[in-house]
Design an enzyme around this catalytic site. Structure first.
Site, short mmCIF file in Angstrom:
data_model
loop_
_atom_site.label_atom_id
_atom_site.label_comp_id
_atom_site.label_asym_id
_atom_site.label_seq_id
_atom_site.Cartn_x
_atom_site.Cartn_y
_atom_site.Cartn_z
CG HIS A 194 3.61 -1.01 -7.64
ND1 HIS A 194 4.46 -0.18 -6.96
CD2 HIS A 194 2.73 -1.47 -6.71
CE1 HIS A 194 4.10 -0.12 -5.69
NE2 HIS A 194 3.05 -0.89 -5.51
CG ASP A 247 0.04 1.07 -5.75
OD1 ASP A 247 0.05 -0.11 -5.35
OD2 ASP A 247 0.14 2.06 -4.99
CG HIS A 274 5.37 2.71 0.38
ND1 HIS A 274 4.07 2.52 0.01
CD2 HIS A 274 5.34 3.63 1.37
CE1 HIS A 274 3.28 3.30 0.74
NE2 HIS A 274 4.02 3.98 1.59
CG HIS A 334 3.73 4.36 -5.02
ND1 HIS A 334 4.45 4.92 -4.00
CD2 HIS A 334 3.30 3.16 -4.56
CE1 HIS A 334 4.47 4.08 -2.98
NE2 HIS A 334 3.78 3.00 -3.30
#
Lengths: 311, 426
Positions: free
Chosen positions: B60, B305, B179, B232
């Protein structure tokens, strides 16, 4: 004795700091009562009033305070400034910095905006409101008003009612009043009360009638019409019915209650005219004390000498 | 070309290995994994006291190119990956243009090939231009080299579109990465909704905004039988529902970031925009739940991320700042410091979360393990050395990290890709 360099909030201010400001404000009030309402304490100091949000009351109050202390005041408002051309807050400050200001009095819509500029300035910074975070001089002028009427804070039962979620006044008041030993209760519709407000050490309720019982101080907050438009409560009519401070409701509070409001008031929305104009109201005293408190803060931060203030 | 890696502690979860072994690499591939190999003419890398693991893959990452080269380029992002111990990264499609067609995927892969040895695994968008409406051409994207689909940065808002995406991607054995955020409930908030937001006067994003969307995705995954990967995960609520879903054999995998297992909402009191990310930093209980989720495998992978933003973009009011921080050079040390050394997760689980799990989730053949005959990709790190990064040590074009100028226990020593050693400078 001094306060340090900046006044960003009441959170972290000690009882002795608060007392110092309030005592100094009382001396400043004497200056405003003179035929010649001006002292040279801050002569040749440049204070920039940096207002990124509309404000008539707070800005005028600061400007008068600056003038009574003989500081040079520069008014910088976002609507007429480079901000509209896309300049960032930091760049605005970097530019103003070269004009050698001694102090910024800043209002900004973003919580914490003052923290952002600290590394870029040598001047003192006074927070005149940052979003829904803090508005320390409002809490201090409220405190001056309360102290004048009640003689102190210990054990006072204070109710703050209205739009808690969007209010910077409420957070500054909570910190200050708790530090000074008062008890604070918050009251609002559930939709205007952020979760976890009780973690600030206050009582939270949605029942206005119940909350009013025996209160020594009642602080009403301004309800903005746009909150209704955003669906946070059904109508102003219903709001007034549940949370409007009427004469009838006033009877629930302590017989010696004082009624406060940071202004501007909405008659018939959060407060009835009879109450706002009635004998318990100290709303206009707050406005008057605002000048004294702001004089005191500027004087203490900018290090005017003891003698000059007494002059 | 021969390389002999001697005396390292090989941790290879795929084979269950955790012992001191030598690795011989010939022509870029593992050729022998044994005790005490001697190989004439081989370059020797002394890995005494170090951990040798299958190459780490960060599934990611935002490489920002094409479109946002002021924040990061493919070259600078991959340089950061290499310095951070990653042999491969999956890059998210929220570029400009969006990676919603084969041409963009091919551009990314071409750019990557000429700039770095680090492998890039492009993630194609779920919907065209990330609009949440029409599906991107999944087959064309796969053909060009995409490994999964996501509208990351945004949730796939429509349940109908998400259902179709799962069905269509699933028919090609590819995952949809979501997400998870109910945008209306999140209401433009800039931090967690909790005690800290009550105090700071910043608008909060409740944990429920995450779990409502995770629940929807789990429901759709169960309905379609297809693989959904939850990006996440930041909340206890989220970890809990994923754990239950996995017990019920829902085809779900999930990931967590180092900032969500290292930091809490309390950091926001500084109003430093390097503590602004989405999902936001949560409470201590959430951090503990994320760590537990990583420990028991509810959360499969650790990802960064990595979200570069230029200096001036982050140097603004907190509620106006863009979300995210860079993470490629701090992820491995943070996992060591916060997870392995305090005994919260095993070293084997950490290696699994960084290598095997991403390879498994993305379906990467011959990655995430150490085995004779496959490309020799390794991450070599020390549990004892410390990492201390100054801004000038950061290879990314952007330096937006709250972990600079701080001592973190653990350090990447070298990244090995196809048998070539890339040492990390002290």
């Amino acid at each position: 004795m001094s306060l340090g360099k900046h006044l960003l909030g009441t959170e972290g201010l000690g009882a002795s700091d608060i007392t110092l400001i309030l005592d100094t404000a009382e001396r400043m009030a004497e200056i405003s009562a003179r035929p010649l309402k001006k002292v040279p304490a801050l002569r040749a100091k440049l204070v920039v009033n940096l207002f990124f949000e509309n404000s008539t009351r707070t800005r005028s109050s600061f400007e008068i305070a600056e003038k009574r202390l003989s500081a040079d005041a520069l008014n910088f408002s976002a609507s007429t400034s480079s901000v509209q051309k896309g300049e960032t807050l930091v760049d605005t400050v970097l530019n103003l910095e070269r004009m050698q200001p001694d102090c910024y009095v800043m209002r900004h819509a973003s919580p914490g905006a003052h923290q952002l500029i600290l590394p870029f300035t040598k001047a003192s910074v006074v927070n005149a409101g940052d979003g829904a975070h803090e508005h320390p001089t409002q809490a201090l002028l409220d405190a001056m008003t309360i102290r004048r009427k009640k003689g102190g804070f210990k054990g006072l039962d204070v109710l703050i009612c209205g739009d808690i979620a969007h209010s910077r006044v409420v957070r500054s008041n909570i910190h200050l009043l708790k530090t000074m030993g008062a008890k604070v209760t918050l009251c609002s519709p559930a939709t205007l009360m952020p979760p976890h407000m009780d973690s600030l050490g206050v009582k939270v309720t949605h029942d206005f009638n119940e909350a009013l019982k025996g209160k020594d101080v009642v602080m009403m907050l301004r309800m903005q019409l746009e909150r209704q438009q955003k669906g946070l409560f059904p109508s102003l009519r219903e709001y007034y019915q549940r949370y409007g401070l009427t004469e009838e409701r006033l009877g629930l509070a302590s017989p010696e209650v004082i009624i406060m409001h940071p202004g501007p008031i909405n008659r018939g929305v959060e407060i009835a005219s009879e109450v706002a104009d009635g004998p318990c109201s100290v709303i206009l005293d707050q406005v008057e004390n605002g000048v004294s408190v702001r004089m005191a803060v500027l004087y203490l931060l900018l290090g005017g000498g003891e003698d000059e203030a007494a002059h | 070309m021969k390389l002999l890696i001697k005396n390292g502690r090989l941790v290879d979860p795929a084979s269950g290995t955790d012992e001191t072994l030598d690795l011989l690499i010939e022509d870029g591939k593992f050729s022998a994994i044994e005790k005490s190999i001697t190989a004439r003419g081989a370059d020797v890398f002394d890995a005494t006291g170090l951990v040798v693991a299958p190459g780490f893959i960060d599934m990611h990452v935002h490489l920002r190119e094409p479109g946002f080269e002021r924040k990061e380029t493919i070259a600078s992002g991959l340089a950061a990956a290499l310095a951070g111990g990653f042999t491969g990264v999956a890059c998210m499609p929220n570029t400009n243009p969006v990676n919603d067609c084969g041409a963009v995927t091919r551009f990314i892969l071409d750019r990557a090939k000429t700039s770095s040895p680090v492998a890039v695994y492009p993630v194609g968008s779920v919907t065209q231009e990330l609009k949440g409406e029409d599906l991107s051409p999944f087959a064309e994207l796969k053909e060009a080299g995409a490994v999964a689909f996501s509208d990351d940065g945004l949730p796939v808002k429509s349940s109908k579109v998400m259902r179709r995406a799962l069905e269509y991607a699933g028919s090609m054995n590819m995952a949809v990465i979501d997400h998870c955020e109910d945008l209306e409930l999140a209401h433009g908030g800039s931090m967690n909704e909790g005690e800290a937001s009550a105090r700071l006067g910043l608008r909060g994003i409740p944990a429920e905004a995450e779990v409502i969307m995770i629940r929807r995705d789990l429901t759709l995954s169960r309905m379609t039988g297809q693989h959904v990967h939850i990006a996440h995960v930041s909340t206890k609520l989220g970890v809990d529902v994923i754990r239950v879903a996995k017990k019920r054999r829902v085809a779900v995998t999930a990931e967590a970031t180092p900032h969500h297992f290292s930091l809490t909402e309390d950091e926001v009191a500084s109003f430093d925009s390097n503590y602004k990310m989405n999902p936001p930093l949560r409470t201590k209980e959430d951090v503990e739940a994320v760590i537990e989720g990583l420990a028991d495998g509810t959360l499969d992978a650790i990802v960064t991320d990595h979200a570069p933003h230029a200096y001036e973009e982050k140097l603004v009011e907190f509620d106006r700042a863009p979300n995210g921080i860079i993470g490629l050079q701090t992820a491995v040390p943070l996992a060591i410091d916060r997870l392995v050394l305090p005994d919260k997760i095993s070293l084997k689980r950490m290696v699994d979360a960084f290598s095997c799990a991403p390879a498994r989730i993305l379906g990467l053949k011959d990655k995430g393990r150490v085995e004779s005959g496959i490309s020799a990709d390794l991450t070599i790190f020390s549990l004892r050395k410390e990492t201390f990064l100054k801004p000038q040590d950061i290879k990314s074009l952007s330096k937006n990290s709250p972990f600079l100028n701080r001592k973190i226990r653990g350090a990447v020593v070298a990244t090995v890709i196809a048998g070539a050693v890339y040492p990390v400078k002290d």
